[in-house]
Structure formats: C-alpha cells, structure tokens
Design a protein around this motif. Sequence first.
Motif, PDB file in Angstrom:
ATOM      1  N   GLN A  26       0.862  -1.181   0.000  1.00 37.76           N
ATOM      2  CA  GLN A  26       0.000   0.000   0.000  1.00 37.76           C
ATOM      3  C   GLN A  26       0.903   1.237   0.000  1.00 37.76           C
ATOM      4  N   GLU A  29      -0.171   4.704  -1.555  1.00 36.03           N
ATOM      5  CA  GLU A  29      -0.779   6.047  -1.668  1.00 36.03           C
ATOM      6  C   GLU A  29      -0.971   6.679  -0.295  1.00 36.03           C
ATOM      7  N   THR A  30      -1.110   5.837   0.752  1.00 35.72           N
ATOM      8  CA  THR A  30      -1.299   6.380   2.109  1.00 35.72           C
ATOM      9  C   THR A  30       0.036   6.662   2.800  1.00 35.72           C
ATOM     10  N   PHE A  78      -8.737   0.662   3.498  1.00 38.67           N
ATOM     11  CA  PHE A  78      -8.274   1.622   2.502  1.00 38.67           C
ATOM     12  C   PHE A  78      -9.401   2.010   1.547  1.00 38.67           C
ATOM     13  N   THR A  79      -9.908   1.025   0.794  1.00 43.05           N
ATOM     14  CA  THR A  79     -10.919   1.327  -0.239  1.00 43.05           C
ATOM     15  C   THR A  79     -12.172   1.932   0.393  1.00 43.05           C
ATOM     16  N   LYS A 134     -12.782   3.326   3.394  1.00 41.95           N
ATOM     17  CA  LYS A 134     -12.611   4.632   4.048  1.00 41.95           C
ATOM     18  C   LYS A 134     -12.304   5.737   3.045  1.00 41.95           C
ATOM     19  N   SER A 135     -11.382   5.462   2.109  1.00 42.80           N
ATOM     20  CA  SER A 135     -10.965   6.539   1.209  1.00 42.80           C
ATOM     21  C   SER A 135     -12.098   6.950   0.262  1.00 42.80           C
ATOM     22  N   PRO A 149     -14.484  12.197   2.564  1.00 38.68           N
ATOM     23  CA  PRO A 149     -13.433  11.179   2.437  1.00 38.68           C
ATOM     24  C   PRO A 149     -12.287  11.690   1.559  1.00 38.68           C
ATOM     25  N   MET A 150     -11.162  10.954   1.613  1.00 34.53           N
ATOM     26  CA  MET A 150      -9.973  11.390   0.871  1.00 34.53           C
ATOM     27  C   MET A 150     -10.266  11.610  -0.619  1.00 34.53           C
ATOM     28  N   LEU A 151     -11.045  10.691  -1.190  1.00 33.98           N
ATOM     29  CA  LEU A 151     -11.305  10.753  -2.634  1.00 33.98           C
ATOM     30  C   LEU A 151     -12.022  12.034  -3.061  1.00 33.98           C
ATOM     31  N   VAL A 171      -7.858  15.315  -5.691  1.00 36.06           N
ATOM     32  CA  VAL A 171      -7.423  13.928  -5.515  1.00 36.06           C
ATOM     33  C   VAL A 171      -7.775  13.094  -6.756  1.00 36.06           C
TER      34      VAL A 171
END
Length: 357
Positions: A77, A79-80, A176-177, A179-180, A192-194, A199
């Motif tokens: 992983q 990207e984080t 990851f998937t 939550k982001s 969310p991050m996305l 982003v």
Amino acid sequence: MRRVVQFSTGNVGQHSLKAIIGRPDLELVGVHAASPKKVGRDAAELCGLTEPTGIIATDDVDALIALAPDCVVYTAQAETRPMEAVEQLVKLLSAGINVVGSSMVWLVTPSQADDWLTGPLEKACAQGNSSLYVNGIDPGYSGDTEVHSALSLVTRAESILVQEIFDYANYDDYEFTGKSMGFGLTADEEQPMLFLPGVLTTMWGGPVRNLADQLGIELDEVRQRIEPWYTDQKIECKLCTVEPGGMAAVKFAVEGVYNGEPVITMEHITRLTAASAPDWEFPPDGKPGVHRVVVEGEPRVELNTHVSDPVLDVTEAGCVSTAARVVNVIDWVCDAPTGLIGVEDIPQAAVIRGLIW
Ligand SMILES: NC(=O)c1ccc[n+]([C@@H]2O[C@H](COP(=O)([O-])OP(=O)(O)OC[C@H]3O[C@@H](n4cnc5c(N)ncnc54)[C@H](OP(=O)(O)O)[C@@H]3O)[C@@H](O)[C@H]2O)c1
C-alpha cells in the motif's frame, strides 16, 4: 529464469506471489512482509498454496536487496504512505534491482506524474541502471490497453468514455478502499480522501492527459465530478454496513475537455449491492462488474471487459488481473532501458510471456 522478490502480500500481492511461484520463467527468491503476523511464514502459506516453497517472509529490506534479485514486484500500500514507499523504491532501484508493481498509481503514466515523485525515482534508476514499471487494471488496462484497442478500430473518434462499473459489496478492504471512498459516511460528515479537491484529478488525470497527448490534442482543462448516493435503508455487505443516510454508491469522473466538450472521460460507478443507486448504469448481462470503453466515432466501438473467477469475488479477480499486468512483463522490464516505463514503451507481444505451462 528471472530471480524475483515479492514485496507485500495484500489484495494484489498474494496473487502476484502465487503467479511467481507457479511460473516456469520466474524463480521466487524472497518475500517481504510488513505485518509481524506474516514475518517468518513460508511464502506458500501467504498466498494460499499448500506445498512449502522454503522462502520465508522477512521485513528486512536490506536482506532482500542482498539476494540481488533481477526484479521486485512491489504491491505494498503506497498512496497512504508515499514518502516511505518512494524511499523503499529508491533503495531497490539504486541497488540495481528492477521494480514492477501496482503501487503508486500516479506512476501508471510516468510522463504525467509530478516531479516530487519522478525526480528521486529517475535518479535512483540512473544510479542502479534499473527500471520501474507500474500498472494495473484501473488505472492501467482500462485507460491504456483497452482504449488503444478500441481506438485502433476507428478512423475518427469524437469522444472516448472509459468506465469501471463495479459492485464492491464483497471487497474485503474497508481500511483503505472503504474509508478513502467514504462508504457509510453521511452527507454532513467529514469528506473522504477521494472527495478532497484535486485527488481524483491526480489519480485519473494522468491517464486522461496521456491519452490526449497520444492523440495529439491539447485539452482546454481536466476537471472532475463526484456524485454520492445515500441509502434510505440499511445495507449490509462484506465491505461494511451502511446505515440509512450513509453513502452506499458513488459516481465520479475525470474529464478531459476539448473545444468546450468532454472528449475523454474516465468514470467510475461503484456501488455496494444491487440495491444501491438502482437508477444508475449496471454492467451488462447481470454481471457484477465491467471495464468498458466506448468510442463514439466512425464506427462506434464498445469494448466490455469482464474478469471473473469461479471462486473469487469479481473485485478479487480484478486484483489477479492487476497482478498479471505487471508480473507478465518482468522479463521485458529486466532488459528494458533505464528509467520509468509506461505501457506505451512495451511491445504488445512482450506482455504475454510465460503464461502457459
Ligand atoms: N491500478 C489498479 O488497478 C490497482 C488495483 C488494486 C490495487 N492497486 C494499488 O496496488 C497497491 C496495493 O493494493 P492492495 O489492495 O493490494 O493493498 P492492501 O492489501 O491494502 O495492502 C498491501 C500491503 O501493503 C503492506 N503495507 C502496509 N503498510 C505497510 C508499511 N508501512 N510498509 C510496508 N508495507 C506495508 C501490507 O503488507 P503486509 O501484507 O506485508 O503486511 C499490505 O498487505 C495500492 O497502492 C493500490 O492503490 C492498483
């Protein structure tokens, strides 16, 4: 025979590991594990095989470098934890080890990636006379190989739509998937991050700009759109449980605009179970997922790619294909010119080596 190290055994890594163990053209010489629960275990166990390989997982990167492999398959992983991942990649590349992988999705189109990322990696490649290649199914195949196949069939294109329409209900990756992407969050909770500005355009803007460059057109702009869908009933699935009012589907896209119109669109429609966003498009023929390319032009071309497996969920089948995208080119990458490689640098026939045994 190429000597290979598998770096991490998560969703993608367990499948690349299994492929390396099975392939006659590749020899597994080492496995990295970050999790203390995996360190010390045989590689076979970490990818669901029963016959031990004698290759024991370690968290010692220097020990793996000392094995002097021809190539590392890097699927940790990233990207984080971008800075830490770049540091690990730099270490491998500058030691003269080629790297293929699915991590750092920005590197799917290295010519579009930012200097903070490409600068240290290019320097490391030059120092070690090594190469780095990153790809996957999406981003990757759907926005490059699949689009190229469709475009090779037209004499003139008006617009290109690339879609991933997937049901992530059985994707066992909330951390990851889930939550982001913001599954389960209500409209008034923190974004969310996305959804954060920029982003999406950094994740999928590269493939859009790359395609525009390859087509020789200068885009007016690259923009993004996001549409969340909130459920009014409880949705329970493997990824997570969504309470009423929570997000259970999302549609998002990155668009390349030319002469005021979106001509290159990379869109995702991602839902949790068929009960979510029932009015949005579904994959054809009742299938759980599709990677689709539609070229409006002369003629119109539509390609629908369905990956599946009799046992694995469709999302996991996508992870097998992501592993295939990079394991299949190890041989070519080992002889490739130094530096960062994009899929357009690789001859089409080089990605189908060692597959039948
Ligand atoms: N383009 C595509 O189509 C596509 C598709 C899927 C994934 N990807 C990308 O591929 C990468 C892997 O995805 P995934 O779903 O397989 O990820 P994942 O299962 O969530 O994580 C992969 C591994 O990362 C390792 N890891 C976590 N923290 C670490 C650390 N501090 N140091 C070293 N390793 C660490 C763990 O290794 P251990 O198991 O050793 O503990 C974990 O198993 C991601 O960057 C993702 O974006 C791309």
